[in-house]
Write an enzyme that holds these catalytic residues in place. Sequence first.
Site, PDB file in Angstrom:
ATOM      1  N   ARG A 234       5.503   1.814  -1.340  1.00 30.29           N
ATOM      2  CA  ARG A 234       4.831   1.438  -0.098  1.00 30.29           C
ATOM      3  C   ARG A 234       4.865   2.662   0.812  1.00 30.29           C
ATOM      4  O   ARG A 234       5.861   3.397   0.820  1.00 30.29           O
ATOM      5  CB  ARG A 234       5.554   0.280   0.610  1.00 30.29           C
ATOM      6  CG  ARG A 234       5.262  -1.096   0.057  1.00 30.29           C
ATOM      7  CD  ARG A 234       3.845  -1.559   0.371  1.00 30.29           C
ATOM      8  NE  ARG A 234       3.575  -2.893  -0.122  1.00 30.29           N
ATOM      9  CZ  ARG A 234       3.081  -3.166  -1.333  1.00 30.29           C
ATOM     10  NH1 ARG A 234       2.787  -2.202  -2.171  1.00 30.29           N
ATOM     11  NH2 ARG A 234       2.841  -4.414  -1.696  1.00 30.29           N
ATOM     12  N   GLU A 263      -2.344   2.424   5.954  1.00 29.21           N
ATOM     13  CA  GLU A 263      -3.218   2.427   4.783  1.00 29.21           C
ATOM     14  C   GLU A 263      -4.529   1.740   5.147  1.00 29.21           C
ATOM     15  O   GLU A 263      -4.485   0.551   5.482  1.00 29.21           O
ATOM     16  CB  GLU A 263      -2.519   1.698   3.640  1.00 29.21           C
ATOM     17  CG  GLU A 263      -3.139   1.954   2.295  1.00 29.21           C
ATOM     18  CD  GLU A 263      -2.256   1.385   1.181  1.00 29.21           C
ATOM     19  OE1 GLU A 263      -1.176   1.957   0.917  1.00 29.21           O
ATOM     20  OE2 GLU A 263      -2.645   0.357   0.625  1.00 29.21           O
ATOM     21  N   HIS A 282      -4.442   3.145  -3.301  1.00 31.02           N
ATOM     22  CA  HIS A 282      -3.604   2.014  -3.724  1.00 31.02           C
ATOM     23  C   HIS A 282      -4.164   1.370  -5.003  1.00 31.02           C
ATOM     24  O   HIS A 282      -4.596   0.214  -4.990  1.00 31.02           O
ATOM     25  CB  HIS A 282      -3.485   0.982  -2.592  1.00 31.02           C
ATOM     26  CG  HIS A 282      -2.286   0.076  -2.753  1.00 31.02           C
ATOM     27  ND1 HIS A 282      -1.540  -0.379  -1.692  1.00 31.02           N
ATOM     28  CD2 HIS A 282      -1.714  -0.477  -3.846  1.00 31.02           C
ATOM     29  CE1 HIS A 282      -0.562  -1.168  -2.128  1.00 31.02           C
ATOM     30  NE2 HIS A 282      -0.652  -1.237  -3.433  1.00 31.02           N
TER      31      HIS A 282
HETATM   32  C1  8YV Z   1      -1.404  -4.836  -5.265  1.00 28.11           C
HETATM   33  C2  8YV Z   1       0.992  -4.058  -4.924  1.00 28.11           C
HETATM   34  O1  8YV Z   1      -2.543  -4.083  -5.462  1.00 28.11           O
HETATM   35  O2  8YV Z   1       1.899  -5.851  -6.147  1.00 28.11           O
HETATM   36  C3  8YV Z   1       2.013  -5.086  -5.200  1.00 28.11           C
HETATM   37  O3  8YV Z   1       2.998  -5.131  -4.442  1.00 28.11           O
HETATM   38  O4  8YV Z   1       1.173  -3.236  -4.112  1.00 28.11           O
HETATM   39  C4  8YV Z   1      -0.269  -3.980  -5.680  1.00 28.11           C
HETATM   40  O5  8YV Z   1      -0.015  -4.188  -7.019  1.00 28.11           O
HETATM   41  C5  8YV Z   1      -1.502  -5.420  -3.946  1.00 28.11           C
HETATM   42  O6  8YV Z   1      -0.360  -5.889  -3.408  1.00 28.11           O
HETATM   43  C6  8YV Z   1      -2.573  -6.490  -4.047  1.00 28.11           C
HETATM   44  O7  8YV Z   1      -2.554  -7.346  -3.047  1.00 28.11           O
END
Ligand code: 8YV
Length: 316
Positions: A234, A263, A282
């Site tokens: 993150r 982001e 991302h």
């Molecule tokens: C996703 C992510 O793209 O799973 C997670 O925590 O960061 C990613 O795999 C994202 O959260 C989709 O909502």
Amino acid sequence: MPYQIMTNAELAPWIMEMVEAVDCQIHRWHEDGPNDAALLESADGFFVYGHPIIDGAIMDTMPNLRIISNQGVGIDHINLEDAKARGIPVGNTPGFVDGATADMTIALLLAAARNIVRGDHFARGPDFSHYDANILHGQQVYGATLGIIGMGRVGQQVARRAKGFDMNLLYHNRTEIPEIASELGAIYATLNDLLEQSDFVALNMPMKPDTRHMIGSKELAMMKPTAILINVARGGVLDHDALTEVLRNRGIWAAALDVTEPEPLPRDHPLLSMDNVVIAPHLGSATRKTRTGMIQRTIDNLIAGLTGQPLLSPVA
Ligand code: 8YV
């Protein structure tokens, strides 16, 4: 009567089909409002797509909410205590994103180390008029030391892949995991030792209050000037001002970022114009196969919550 589900994004048609197939009617919820009061009143479930902030004040606008189902593992955008206080279960999708996110970690590592993005631009541009063996020398990956911060599901899969590159592995984790680590051939290191000794540092830890800006100027200063930092966790685990500074001063060799804070970054952010940064929007879990699995699990959690069953992946 179908279940009434709020969601915060325009879902793609194939996702809509999957959700509607299980007797759910989807309604768009707008993070910045306004939202239709009657719809909020009727909402049974929330399908969280992406990373909108969901806190108690928002939950209180939906008095009949019985489940918050997050498409993704990271749930730092959802206030779990607020959900717990209201008796609303929260589900996520562990296990579905790990492989693809580990692949992305390695892809970014290689891209930064071997100048894939700069090389691509150069190869397409007017300056590539003849072969030159003296351009774009990168950092050697095989045989180098990779330090993994956060040896959870994704971190472990990164370690497996890195072994295929004959990399030496260090890891730092909240708790030592000696058995798994020895199977992976990874050695535990303090954060400082890992930063000092690694040629590549991969951030794979979850975003929590105690990991916020875990990597800042002090930590970056410990890294080798030839080292590459990869963040697929993150944006918030990394202090972006400190990162900008260290990259500007060539204190580390490069950074490869799949996530940022904020982001997206503002379009005029200095990191976006630096040649020692590789950046992706991302894409960690962005393959159709992985996304389909994530969506299916999000729906399964949703239905479990709506019908009062235990969630398949409840968030602790
Ligand atoms: C996703 C992510 O793209 O799973 C997670 O925590 O960061 C990613 O795999 C994202 O959260 C989709 O909502």
